[in-house]
Design a protein around this motif. Structure first.
Motif, short mmCIF file in Angstrom:
data_model
loop_
_atom_site.label_atom_id
_atom_site.label_comp_id
_atom_site.label_asym_id
_atom_site.label_seq_id
_atom_site.Cartn_x
_atom_site.Cartn_y
_atom_site.Cartn_z
N GLU A 78 0.82 -1.21 0.00
CA GLU A 78 0.00 0.00 0.00
C GLU A 78 0.85 1.25 0.00
N ARG A 79 0.34 2.28 -0.66
CA ARG A 79 1.08 3.52 -0.82
C ARG A 79 0.72 4.55 0.24
N THR A 80 -0.51 4.52 0.73
CA THR A 80 -0.89 5.38 1.84
C THR A 80 -0.64 4.59 3.11
N ARG A 81 0.48 4.86 3.76
CA ARG A 81 0.91 3.97 4.83
C ARG A 81 1.39 4.72 6.06
N MET A 82 1.20 4.07 7.17
CA MET A 82 1.83 4.49 8.42
C MET A 82 2.79 3.36 8.78
N PHE A 83 4.08 3.63 8.67
CA PHE A 83 5.09 2.58 8.76
C PHE A 83 5.00 1.81 10.08
N ARG A 84 4.92 2.54 11.18
CA ARG A 84 4.86 1.86 12.48
C ARG A 84 3.56 1.10 12.64
N GLY A 85 2.47 1.62 12.03
CA GLY A 85 1.18 0.94 12.11
C GLY A 85 1.22 -0.40 11.40
N ILE A 86 1.88 -0.46 10.25
CA ILE A 86 2.00 -1.73 9.53
C ILE A 86 2.77 -2.74 10.36
N ILE A 87 3.87 -2.28 10.97
CA ILE A 87 4.68 -3.20 11.79
C ILE A 87 3.87 -3.70 12.98
N ASP A 88 3.13 -2.82 13.63
CA ASP A 88 2.31 -3.24 14.77
C ASP A 88 1.19 -4.17 14.33
N TRP A 89 0.63 -3.95 13.14
CA TRP A 89 -0.45 -4.80 12.63
C TRP A 89 0.00 -6.24 12.45
N MET A 90 1.27 -6.43 12.11
CA MET A 90 1.77 -7.78 11.83
C MET A 90 1.79 -8.67 13.07
N GLY A 91 1.81 -8.07 14.24
CA GLY A 91 1.86 -8.88 15.45
C GLY A 91 3.29 -9.21 15.85
N PHE A 92 3.63 -10.51 15.87
CA PHE A 92 4.93 -10.99 16.31
C PHE A 92 5.15 -10.69 17.80
N ARG A 93 6.24 -11.19 18.33
CA ARG A 93 6.59 -10.95 19.73
C ARG A 93 7.20 -9.56 19.86
N LYS A 94 6.66 -8.80 20.79
CA LYS A 94 7.02 -7.40 20.88
C LYS A 94 7.54 -7.07 22.28
N SER A 95 8.53 -6.18 22.31
CA SER A 95 9.07 -5.69 23.57
C SER A 95 9.15 -4.17 23.49
N LEU A 96 8.99 -3.50 24.63
CA LEU A 96 8.98 -2.04 24.68
C LEU A 96 10.19 -1.52 25.45
N VAL A 97 10.76 -0.44 24.96
CA VAL A 97 11.88 0.23 25.62
C VAL A 97 11.52 1.70 25.77
N GLU A 98 11.38 2.17 27.01
CA GLU A 98 11.03 3.56 27.25
C GLU A 98 12.29 4.44 27.20
N PHE A 99 12.10 5.67 26.72
CA PHE A 99 13.22 6.61 26.68
C PHE A 99 12.67 8.03 26.72
N GLU A 100 13.51 8.93 27.14
CA GLU A 100 13.19 10.36 27.11
C GLU A 100 13.93 10.99 25.94
N ALA A 101 13.18 11.64 25.08
CA ALA A 101 13.78 12.24 23.90
C ALA A 101 14.52 13.52 24.28
N PRO A 102 15.81 13.60 24.01
CA PRO A 102 16.54 14.84 24.30
C PRO A 102 16.20 15.92 23.27
N ASP A 103 16.72 17.10 23.47
CA ASP A 103 16.52 18.18 22.51
C ASP A 103 17.22 17.83 21.19
N ARG A 104 16.70 18.39 20.11
CA ARG A 104 17.35 18.21 18.82
C ARG A 104 18.76 18.79 18.89
N CYS A 105 19.70 18.11 18.23
CA CYS A 105 21.07 18.60 18.26
C CYS A 105 21.25 19.81 17.35
N SER A 106 20.35 19.98 16.36
CA SER A 106 20.43 21.15 15.48
C SER A 106 19.12 21.28 14.72
#
Length: 339
Positions: free
Chosen positions: A176-204
């Motif tokens: 499909e051409r109208t896509r949400m990349f992360r949504g497709i990956i989540d739709w597939m299922g598979f064994r999933k693990s989560l890693v939490e992080f705090e996003a720092p400021d942009r470097c530039s």
């Protein structure tokens, strides 16, 4: 034998941060001697010196490669182009070029993958670059997606994620051409693990994903992964018909039994207002889905590679004008072009 890990980085006007990102990735893998790695930058139509920097890095370090798309196709297609070029890697990690996806977390992602996870998702706990409107919009989006679609998307999930080779091969079957990349990956299922992080400021620089692009992505995601908007339109139509019928009944009864006079135009206006609302709502939602159908039927390539550098350039040099589909490798494109 070392395990090969590929890192795909979409780039849009990020020239100032690319060398720093490369240096940090290299430092991280110096602490992981059991891994070979490759860093693939996908230049998504940048207007600055991003491609020049990528070419310089590829000449300086053979582990760096680059794809230069012919124009700005959007982040989702840049990620698609990157994953399509990954051959022989046991896992692929996606991360942004602005260092808001900390390279220091790569060992944690790899650890979760080694412990059996097919997909490791980075969950953003905080991001100081997000305005109040973006934070509220993000919460609203995940709330709607969790209740309206059949896809389980982790709240505050990001494109900072690692996927196993098997997931990559499965991902290559999606067209499909109208896509949400992360949504497709989540739709597939598979064994999933989560890693939490705090996003720092942009470097530039400044964020390049505007509010308008975020809204468009949210709408495309809802209509791609859920039929709930169409169902909602149907329910809304039934509700409005019920209200209109009740109001008209009230008008008729009070007119007949209580001598409350209503002009004929009042009846027409009440009926017309509700029916026009139903029709417009239905047409609006149907138009979104027809738009998706049109996009798929036209069958244009997902992206066009203008040129490549590093490993992907090969002996023949640049791949100017090559059309590369989601499941085509750069080598396949080169062979077909010289056939």
């Amino acid at each position: 034998m070392k395990t090969k890990l590929a890192i795909v980085v979409p780039v849009f006007n990020e020239a100032e941060s690319l060398e720093l990102l490369h240096a940090k990735v290299r430092e991280v893998f110096e602490t992981m001697p059991g891994y070979d790695w490759e860093l693939l930058f996908v230049n998504d139509g940048s207007a600055d010196r991003s491609w020049e920097v990528i070419e310089t890095l590829s000449r300086r370090d053979t582990r760096v490669s680059g794809l230069n798309l012919s124009r700005n196709f959007g982040k989702e297609m840049a990620l698609t182009a990157g994953v399509s070029a990954m051959n022989g890697s046991e896992a692929v990690l996606f991360m942004d070029a602005d260092l808001q996806h900390p390279p220091d977390l790569i060992p944690r992602f790899v650890h979760e993958w080694e412990n059996g996870a097919d997909i490791v998702v980075g969950i953003r706990k905080a991001c100081r670059d997000y305005s109040l409107i973006k934070r509220l919009g993000s919460r609203g989006f995940y709330f709607l997606m969790s209740r309206l679609s059949d896809v389980e998307i982790p709240p505050n999930g990001t494109d900072f994620r690692l996927i196993d080779r098997g997931v990559v091969e499965t991902l290559c079957t999606f067209t499909e051409r109208t896509r949400m990349f992360r949504g497709i990956i989540d739709w597939m299922g598979f064994r999933k693990s989560l890693v939490e992080f705090e996003a720092p400021d942009r470097c530039s620089g400044r964020p390049t994903y505007s509010l308008r692009k975020l809204v468009r992505l949210a709408v495309n995601s809802l209509t791609s992964f859920s039929l709930a908007p169409l169902r909602f339109t149907g329910y809304l139509g039934v509700f409005i018909i019920f209200i209109a019928a009740a109001l008209l009944s009230y008008m008729v009864l009070t007119d007949v039994f209580f001598d409350v006079l209503y002009t004929p135009i009042a009846y027409v206006l009440v009926l017309n207002t509700f029916l026009v609302g139903v029709i417009l709502a239905a047409l609006g939602m149907i138009a979104l889905y027809i738009g998706h159908i049109h996009t798929e039927v036209v069958g244009r390539p997902l992206f066009i590679v203008r040129e490549a550098c590093g490993r992907l350039a090969g002996d023949e040099g640049e791949h100017s004008g090559r059309r590369v589909g989601i499941c085509d490798s750069i080598d396949d494109a080169r062979r077909s072009a010289h056939a």
